[in-house]
Design a protein around this motif. Structure first.
Motif, PDB file in Angstrom:
ATOM      1  N   SER A 190       0.852  -1.192   0.000  1.00 41.40           N
ATOM      2  CA  SER A 190       0.000   0.000   0.000  1.00 41.40           C
ATOM      3  C   SER A 190       0.884   1.237   0.000  1.00 41.40           C
ATOM      4  O   SER A 190       1.626   1.479   0.965  1.00 41.40           O
ATOM      5  N   VAL A 234      -7.488   3.367  -3.128  1.00 39.85           N
ATOM      6  CA  VAL A 234      -8.214   3.523  -1.872  1.00 39.85           C
ATOM      7  C   VAL A 234      -8.126   4.979  -1.437  1.00 39.85           C
ATOM      8  O   VAL A 234      -7.314   5.751  -1.948  1.00 39.85           O
ATOM      9  N   SER A 238      -7.200   5.896   4.213  1.00 39.63           N
ATOM     10  CA  SER A 238      -7.358   4.460   4.491  1.00 39.63           C
ATOM     11  C   SER A 238      -6.135   3.640   4.099  1.00 39.63           C
ATOM     12  O   SER A 238      -6.096   2.432   4.354  1.00 39.63           O
ATOM     13  N   VAL A 242      -5.515  -0.774   5.136  1.00 38.39           N
ATOM     14  CA  VAL A 242      -5.973  -1.816   4.218  1.00 38.39           C
ATOM     15  C   VAL A 242      -5.164  -3.088   4.452  1.00 38.39           C
ATOM     16  O   VAL A 242      -4.060  -3.055   5.010  1.00 38.39           O
TER      17      VAL A 242
END
Length: 369
Positions: A190, A234, A238, A242
């Motif tokens: 991420s 996303v 967030s 995740v």
């Protein structure tokens, strides 16, 4: 005079000054800059010049208060001292922040005015690009001072590709420490922040077979990453929570704090953002949760390596080789951390401080001889 009320509301009495700021760490110089013609309002902080002139980028950001800007300048400049020391560079640490909206207020004239103030420091501080500042902006700064890096005349231009390369190398070292392999195939990463560095990091990760999750407050950047890398998008708020194997914060600092840390599912945090830990206790919190944290100033040193070692018109191979050693440095930090029962950032600080102390004593010995 700037009072403590302006510096850190509610934390100190009004009679105290910048010397009592909670981020003040025996900084050698803190310069407050104003230029009436261009509207420039800036702070230049020189933390330590034990190893050499203080090198650190210039950040443009619409800080809500002067207090916020000062906090950033003091903290970031200290981080640059440690970053340059740990990277093995003969440079001290400094930072500049310009209080402005880079999308609305930035002009070539404003950057030239900033360059004129850098020139006044006579080489004590060397500037370069940071958040909100482009290579073109540095070219404008260079019209007023030679104490600037990251320009075509001074080296390789934009340092962000080397920052991204160093983060990728460090991220692989972290993966090897946790998962027993440098191979990132199938790992969910991420990435929060898709500026020059974040996007280049995504490119390295995509080429290495990682599955990308991306987030940024700038929607076009997200759309570009989704289209280019087949990434999952996303919300920027967030990205840290995740389901992922690795979280790579590449936006602003303070993302690792009492609110976010309990929400993190990743086993590794390795990204380009500066000052990721909101406070030292947050590093301990990560450690208790079994999350491996790659100290930000250790992993994101590729950019400063590029502007320190590049020569006019070239030097890319030398810079690349040095940048890739970031992975080796982090592997050593992780090993010492595990062996000593300390957090990675404590080990990184220890290694940087040892080099500063050695240099200080060496200079004292020369002066007394």
């Amino acid at each position: 005079m700037i009072t403590a009320q302006e510096i850190a509301p509610g934390s100190l009495s009004n009679s105290l000054t910048v010397f009592d700021h909670f981020e003040f760490d025996d900084h050698e110089d803190v310069v407050f800059v104003r230029d009436k013609v261009t509207g420039l309002t800036a702070i230049i902080a020189v933390h330590d010049t034990t190893l050499g002139p203080a090198l650190g980028g210039c950040r443009i950001w619409p800080y809500q208060t002067t207090a916020d800007a000062l906090t950033d300048a003091l903290r970031l400049s200290r981080g640059m001292t440690y970053k340059n020391a740990l990277a093995g560079l003969d440079l001290g640490g400094g930072k500049a922040v310009i209080i402005a909206d880079p999308c609305k207020d930035k002009t070539p004239e404003l950057m030239e005015a900033f360059g004129a103030h850098v020139e006044r420091l006579a080489g004590t501080y060397i500037t370069a690009e940071d958040v909100g500042v482009s290579p073109q902006d540095m070219e404008a700064v260079a019209l007023q001072t030679n104490h600037v890096r990251g320009t075509k005349a001074s080296g390789l231009g934009d340092p962000s590709p080397f920052t991204a390369l160093g983060v990728f190398s460090g991220l692989q070292a972290a993966a090897n420490h946790v998962y027993g392999t440098h191979d990132l195939t199938g790992k969910r990463v991420s990435v929060q922040g898709l500026g020059h560095v974040g996007f280049d990091l995504c490119r390295h990760l995509h080429d290495a077979g990682a599955q990308l999750i991306v987030a940024d407050i700038h929607a076009p950047a997200v759309a570009r990453a989704v289209e280019t890398f087949g990434a999952e998008a996303v919300d920027a708020n967030s990205a840290h929570k995740v389901e992922a194997d690795i979280f790579a914060p590449c936006a602003l600092g303070g993302i690792l704090n009492g609110r976010t840390i309990p929400q993190i599912s990743a086993k590794i945090i390795a990204g380009a953002a500066n000052n990721q830990l909101h406070r030292p206790a947050d590093g301990l919190a990560l450690n208790k949760r079994g999350i491996l944290y790659a100290p930000d100033y250790a992993i994101n040193a590729g950019g400063v390596i590029s502007i320190a070692l590049a020569i006019p018109g070239g030097g890319a191979q030398k810079v690349k080789e040095k940048t890739l050693t970031i992975g080796d440095t982090l592997a050593r930090i992780f090993q010492k951390s595990a062996a000593q029962g300390a957090t990675p950032e404590q080990i990184a600080d220890q290694l940087a401080e040892e080099r500063l102390v050695r240099s200080f004593h060496d200079k004292q010995a020369v002066d007394s001889s």
